[in-house]
Enzyme design. Structure first.
Site, PDB file in Angstrom:
ATOM      1  N   PHE A   1      27.008  68.501  24.627  1.00  0.00           N
ATOM      2  CA  PHE A   1      27.403  68.391  23.178  1.00  0.00           C
ATOM      3  C   PHE A   1      26.160  68.831  22.491  1.00  0.00           C
ATOM      4  CE2 PHE A   1      29.010  67.243  19.051  1.00  0.00           C
ATOM      5  CZ  PHE A   1      30.468  67.678  19.093  1.00  0.00           C
ATOM      6  N   VAL A   2      26.401  69.831  21.528  1.00  0.00           N
ATOM      7  CA  VAL A   2      24.957  70.299  20.868  1.00  0.00           C
ATOM      8  C   VAL A   2      25.463  69.968  19.353  1.00  0.00           C
ATOM      9  CG1 VAL A   2      24.393  71.922  22.545  1.00  0.00           C
ATOM     10  CG2 VAL A   2      26.015  72.696  20.642  1.00  0.00           C
TER      11      VAL A   2
ATOM     12  N   ARG B   1      24.098  68.083  10.958  1.00  0.00           N
ATOM     13  CA  ARG B   1      24.263  69.465  10.656  1.00  0.00           C
ATOM     14  C   ARG B   1      22.822  70.022   9.919  1.00  0.00           C
ATOM     15  NH1 ARG B   1      29.643  71.077  10.615  1.00  0.00           N
ATOM     16  NH2 ARG B   1      31.119  69.351  10.017  1.00  0.00           N
TER      17      ARG B   1
ATOM     18  N   GLU C   1      31.557  82.925  14.725  1.00  0.00           N
ATOM     19  CA  GLU C   1      31.939  81.466  15.318  1.00  0.00           C
ATOM     20  C   GLU C   1      30.758  80.654  15.348  1.00  0.00           C
ATOM     21  OE1 GLU C   1      33.647  78.824  15.438  1.00  0.00           O
ATOM     22  OE2 GLU C   1      35.621  79.152  16.217  1.00  0.00           O
ATOM     23  N   ASP C   2      30.676  79.301  15.253  1.00  0.00           N
ATOM     24  CA  ASP C   2      29.299  78.557  15.618  1.00  0.00           C
ATOM     25  C   ASP C   2      29.162  78.365  17.243  1.00  0.00           C
ATOM     26  OD1 ASP C   2      31.614  76.988  15.681  1.00  0.00           O
ATOM     27  OD2 ASP C   2      30.782  75.437  14.681  1.00  0.00           O
TER      28      ASP C   2
ATOM     29  N   LYS D   1      29.536  78.369  25.195  1.00  0.00           N
ATOM     30  CA  LYS D   1      29.471  77.388  26.151  1.00  0.00           C
ATOM     31  C   LYS D   1      30.481  77.634  27.406  1.00  0.00           C
ATOM     32  CE  LYS D   1      29.498  72.980  24.300  1.00  0.00           C
ATOM     33  NZ  LYS D   1      30.308  71.682  24.074  1.00  0.00           N
TER      34      LYS D   1
ATOM     35  N   GLY E   1      31.024  74.286  10.786  1.00  0.00           N
ATOM     36  CA  GLY E   1      30.036  74.581  11.485  1.00  0.00           C
ATOM     37  C   GLY E   1      29.218  75.839  11.422  1.00  0.00           C
TER      38      GLY E   1
ATOM     39  N   ASP F   1      27.717  69.590  14.171  1.00  0.00           N
ATOM     40  CA  ASP F   1      27.758  68.277  13.450  1.00  0.00           C
ATOM     41  C   ASP F   1      28.352  67.360  14.772  1.00  0.00           C
ATOM     42  OD1 ASP F   1      30.519  69.048  13.495  1.00  0.00           O
ATOM     43  OD2 ASP F   1      30.834  67.026  12.424  1.00  0.00           O
TER      44      ASP F   1
ATOM     45  N   ASP G   1      33.878  76.948  22.916  1.00  0.00           N
ATOM     46  CA  ASP G   1      33.759  75.684  23.881  1.00  0.00           C
ATOM     47  C   ASP G   1      34.937  76.329  24.940  1.00  0.00           C
ATOM     48  OD1 ASP G   1      33.248  73.486  25.282  1.00  0.00           O
ATOM     49  OD2 ASP G   1      33.919  72.326  23.642  1.00  0.00           O
TER      50      ASP G   1
END
Ligand code: IMP
Ligand code: MG
Length: 295
Positions: free
Chosen positions: A262-263, A275, A209-210, A241, A157, A269, A213
């Site tokens: 959820f993004v 993506r 990091e992307d 998040k 990601g 993805d 969560d």
């Protein structure tokens, strides 16, 4: 602190979202290219209306609306008036929830007529991301001046963010990647499926990091990276998040705070899809529930 930047071209964020969706589908657009008289006093124009968009490939004017029913009625009346005065014009009022369907009707995008649209809306636009990544890059360049840091990304990601971020930094650095997966039936247990290639001993490590969560992935990886005896270890995440956090590792650099949805897009993805969206959007709740199990 997350910055909210809206493209200054647009009067309303939903217009910016619409423009990005048009861009993604490769549809040309002009923003507010023309005004139409709707009311005359003799020869004199006393009222004009300016539709939000013109799509030249479809010869179509579009007025977006997210407004209350009373205002929609008024807008509809104006549009009817424009049609009376310009019988050849192709103009329509588009409700926010309809624009995905419209795109599909014109044969653009992944939303076939029988499928349920799952992309709900744009959360962070292309320009907005670029601005924020630039700011993070400059901060990192200042903080790591003379430190020759190693940026460690977690695949997959993070690849868009990492690629853009390093090009917004101006200090010498190294880049490495690792990859993780989750044990079945336990999405909070992580296993490393691609090891680092660079020795981190004594190095200044910035983990990239992307999205954070629950924080469980990060928690595990920080522990792992700490065991390599780096000189320092910090975290940079594009999205935070916060609402879902279970463990709270310190995040030194945060791009944006993400809502509890959820993004997807910009590398993120949903079961390997989305993506390649140039913006970050959210999936509808029904799809998001499934997606939480799919990461
Ligand atoms: P955590 O361990 O719960 O913090 O989850 C972190 C990882 O889950 C991220 O690195 C992503 O790969 C994935 N993830 C969490 N939330 C999302 C999301 O909203 N969209 C896409 N991937 C997500
Ligand atoms: Mg990830």
């Amino acid at each position: 602190m997350a910055l909210k930047v809206h493209d200054p071209l647009f009067a309303h964020p939903s217009e910016s979202e619409f423009a990005q969706i048009l861009d993604f589908y490769g549809i040309e657009w002009d923003y507010e290219p023309a005004s139409f008289p709707t009311e005359y006093d003799g020869e004199r124009v006393v009222e004009m209306f300016t539709p939000d968009f013109y799509l030249p490939q479809m010869d179509l004017y579009i007025e977006l609306t997210t407004l209350k029913q009373s205002l929609i009625t008024r807008k509809n009346r104006k549009l009817r008036r424009i049609r009376e005065l310009n019988p050849d014009i192709n103009i329509r009022l588009l409700y926010r929830r309809d624009f995905h369907r419209l795109m599909a009707k014109f044969g653009f995008g992944p939303l076939g007529a029988s499928e349920t649209p799952v992309l709900d809306r744009v959360l962070f636009g292309t320009g907005q991301i670029a601005i924020r990544v630039g700011e993070l890059g400059r901060e990192i360049s200042t903080d790591y001046d003379g430190k020759d840091p190693v940026l460690v990304g977690v695949l997959r990601g993070v690849f868009c963010f990492m690629a853009d971020l390093i090009r917004q930094t101006s200090v010498p650095m190294s880049v490495d990647f690792m990859s993780v997966s989750y044990y079945e039936h336990d999405e909070t247990t992580v296993k490393i499926t691609k090891e680092l290639d660079i020795d981190l001993e004594g190095r200044h490590v910035l983990m990239v990091e992307d999205i954070v969560d629950t924080g469980m992935t990060l928690n595990y990886l920080l522990e792992y990276l700490r065991s390599k005896n780096p000189a320092s270890l910090e975290v940079c995440t594009l999205l935070d998040k916060k609402a879902r956090r279970l463990t709270d590792p310190e995040l030194k650099y945060v791009g944006f705070e993400a809502p509890d949805e959820f993004v997807v897009g910009y590398g993120l993805d949903y079961i390997e899809e989305y993506r390649n969206l140039p913006f970050i959007g959210s999936l509808r709740v029904d799809a998001g529930d499934a997606a939480n199990k799919a990461k």
